[in-house]
Design a protein around this motif. Structure first.
Motif, mmCIF file in Angstrom:
data_model
loop_
_atom_site.group_PDB
_atom_site.id
_atom_site.type_symbol
_atom_site.label_atom_id
_atom_site.label_comp_id
_atom_site.label_asym_id
_atom_site.label_seq_id
_atom_site.Cartn_x
_atom_site.Cartn_y
_atom_site.Cartn_z
ATOM 1 N N SER A 208 0.841 -1.195 0.000
ATOM 2 C CA SER A 208 0.000 0.000 0.000
ATOM 3 C C SER A 208 0.874 1.241 0.000
ATOM 4 O O SER A 208 1.638 1.475 0.928
ATOM 5 N N LYS A 209 0.732 2.033 -1.048
ATOM 6 C CA LYS A 209 1.461 3.300 -1.179
ATOM 7 C C LYS A 209 1.132 4.222 0.005
ATOM 8 O O LYS A 209 0.077 4.092 0.606
ATOM 9 N N GLY A 210 2.023 5.178 0.300
ATOM 10 C CA GLY A 210 1.709 6.173 1.327
ATOM 11 C C GLY A 210 2.245 5.777 2.682
ATOM 12 O O GLY A 210 3.308 5.181 2.783
ATOM 13 N N ILE B 209 3.438 -1.627 -6.194
ATOM 14 C CA ILE B 209 3.241 -0.457 -5.324
ATOM 15 C C ILE B 209 1.945 0.202 -5.786
ATOM 16 O O ILE B 209 1.897 0.842 -6.834
ATOM 17 N N ILE B 210 0.880 0.050 -5.010
ATOM 18 C CA ILE B 210 -0.431 0.495 -5.485
ATOM 19 C C ILE B 210 -1.212 1.243 -4.414
ATOM 20 O O ILE B 210 -0.836 1.253 -3.246
ATOM 21 N N ARG B 211 -2.296 1.850 -4.829
ATOM 22 C CA ARG B 211 -3.148 2.577 -3.879
ATOM 23 C C ARG B 211 -3.688 1.612 -2.836
ATOM 24 O O ARG B 211 -4.145 0.530 -3.176
ATOM 25 N N PRO B 212 -3.689 2.047 -1.573
ATOM 26 C CA PRO B 212 -4.153 1.171 -0.494
ATOM 27 C C PRO B 212 -5.499 0.510 -0.796
ATOM 28 O O PRO B 212 -5.671 -0.696 -0.590
ATOM 29 N N THR B 213 -6.443 1.295 -1.319
ATOM 30 C CA THR B 213 -7.794 0.759 -1.523
ATOM 31 C C THR B 213 -7.844 -0.272 -2.655
ATOM 32 O O THR B 213 -8.832 -0.983 -2.779
ATOM 33 N N ASP B 214 -6.795 -0.346 -3.479
ATOM 34 C CA ASP B 214 -6.768 -1.336 -4.561
ATOM 35 C C ASP B 214 -6.114 -2.655 -4.147
ATOM 36 O O ASP B 214 -6.237 -3.657 -4.857
ATOM 37 N N VAL B 215 -5.411 -2.686 -3.018
ATOM 38 C CA VAL B 215 -4.670 -3.887 -2.622
ATOM 39 C C VAL B 215 -5.571 -5.126 -2.478
ATOM 40 O O VAL B 215 -5.262 -6.183 -3.035
ATOM 41 N N ASP C 203 0.054 -12.297 -5.026
ATOM 42 C CA ASP C 203 -0.177 -13.449 -4.139
ATOM 43 C C ASP C 203 -0.460 -12.993 -2.716
ATOM 44 O O ASP C 203 -1.233 -13.620 -1.997
ATOM 45 N N LEU C 204 0.219 -11.897 -2.344
ATOM 46 C CA LEU C 204 0.078 -11.380 -0.987
ATOM 47 C C LEU C 204 -0.063 -9.863 -1.032
ATOM 48 O O LEU C 204 0.246 -9.237 -2.047
ATOM 49 N N GLY C 205 -0.502 -9.281 0.080
ATOM 50 C CA GLY C 205 -0.610 -7.833 0.138
ATOM 51 C C GLY C 205 -0.431 -7.337 1.560
ATOM 52 O O GLY C 205 -0.621 -8.091 2.519
ATOM 53 N N ILE C 206 -0.058 -6.071 1.682
ATOM 54 C CA ILE C 206 -0.030 -5.405 2.990
ATOM 55 C C ILE C 206 -1.014 -4.250 2.917
ATOM 56 O O ILE C 206 -0.908 -3.385 2.043
ATOM 57 N N VAL C 207 -1.998 -4.256 3.831
ATOM 58 C CA VAL C 207 -3.112 -3.311 3.716
ATOM 59 C C VAL C 207 -3.704 -3.020 5.096
ATOM 60 O O VAL C 207 -3.650 -3.868 5.999
ATOM 61 N N GLY C 208 -4.260 -1.824 5.245
ATOM 62 C CA GLY C 208 -4.881 -1.436 6.520
ATOM 63 C C GLY C 208 -6.157 -2.223 6.784
ATOM 64 O O GLY C 208 -6.921 -2.520 5.873
ATOM 65 N N LYS C 209 -6.378 -2.526 8.082
ATOM 66 C CA LYS C 209 -7.598 -3.237 8.478
ATOM 67 C C LYS C 209 -8.839 -2.421 8.099
ATOM 68 O O LYS C 209 -9.888 -2.988 7.775
ATOM 69 N N ASP C 210 -8.731 -1.100 8.099
ATOM 70 C CA ASP C 210 -9.850 -0.231 7.706
ATOM 71 C C ASP C 210 -10.270 -0.504 6.265
ATOM 72 O O ASP C 210 -11.453 -0.651 5.953
ATOM 73 N N VAL C 211 -9.264 -0.621 5.390
ATOM 74 C CA VAL C 211 -9.535 -0.881 3.970
ATOM 75 C C VAL C 211 -10.146 -2.274 3.801
ATOM 76 O O VAL C 211 -11.096 -2.460 3.034
#
Ligand code: PRT
Ligand code: MG
Length: 206
Positions: free
Chosen positions: A9-11, A49-55, A65-73
């Motif tokens: 997630s970018k940012g 490297i992508i927008r958080p909401t797209d992960v 295969d995998l992603g790192i993303v906020g629990k909110d998203v």
């Protein structure tokens, strides 16, 4: 050799993910300010490297295969189609309801401005309250100040942004941190490689 793609997630999440990955020797080997797809120093692993909401979308469809993303998203997107094996303990904050200092609930239906309409709807529905949700894409803090909404549902870390705008937290909905998510088919097909990566990342959490 099995190859794995990890969507970052970018940012602000990227800023906290990089030190974690660096501790494993897995930092992106390239200019991730410009590139959208970056190799790592380790063969067999590359990054998107992508927008958080797209992960969640990339990982659900197996483009990563995998992603790192906020629990909110994840909560907003819905996470039934993904595995969520690790809480990374980074980009920690909370999701809260906030209003102008001295706020009192109106007699009419509550107007709530948020970037998280699904989470907000579920939160109020759980206690039988129907609210009018006003979807915004940023700067939620402004909405109560100009009468666009009675309250906002937004992320809070230090609380400084709320305070600077004369707002106070009136309710905490849940704690938020970034999660490692895994595509369900990849978890089967690339089991050994994913297991090994999960163990390494798990051991390097803050
Ligand atoms: O562009 P897109 O809409 O896809 O994402 P974005 O621009 O919102 O991404 P970015 O880089 O801001 O990262 C957002 C993610 O970081 C969220 O999904 C959370 O998982 C995580 N995160 C952790 C936070 C915060 N902490 C946080 N404090 N996201 C946003 N904030 C905001 C907060 O709402 C406030 O406006 O930061 C501001 C400062 O917070 P205070 O309380 O410390 O003042
Ligand atoms: Mg943004």
């Amino acid at each position: 050799m099995t190859t794995l793609t990890l969507a970052l997630s970018k940012g602000r999440i990227l800023e906290e993910s990089l030190p974690l990955l660096a501790r494993l020797g897995l930092e992106p080997a390239g200019d991730f300010d410009r590139l959208l797809r970056v190799p790592s120093r380790e063969p067999g692993l590359s990054f998107l490297i992508i927008r958080p909401t797209d992960v969640p979308t990339y990982v659900e469809h197996g483009a990563a295969d995998l992603g790192i993303v906020g629990k909110d998203v994840l909560m907003e997107h819905g996470s039934e189609a993904l595995y969520e094996p690790l809480d990374l303990g980074i980009a920690v904050c909370r999701l809260s309801v906030a209003a102008i200092q001295g706020y009192r609930p109106p007699a009419r239906r509550l107007r709530v401005a948020t970037k998280y309409p699904e989470i907000t709807r579920r939160h109020y529905a759980a206690r039988g309250e129907q609210v009018e949700i006003i979807k915004l894409y940023g700067s939620m803090e402004l909405a109560p100040l100009v009468g666009l909404a009675d309250v906002i549902v937004d992320l809070v870390n230090t609380g400084n942004t709320l305070k600077a705008n004369g707002l106070v937290e009136i309710e905490r909905i849940c704690e938020i941190s970034s999660r490692l998510v895994v595509n369900k088919a990849a978890m089967k097909m690339k089991h050994a490689a994913i297991r090994a990566l999960l163990e390494r990342i798990g051991a390097a959490r803050p």
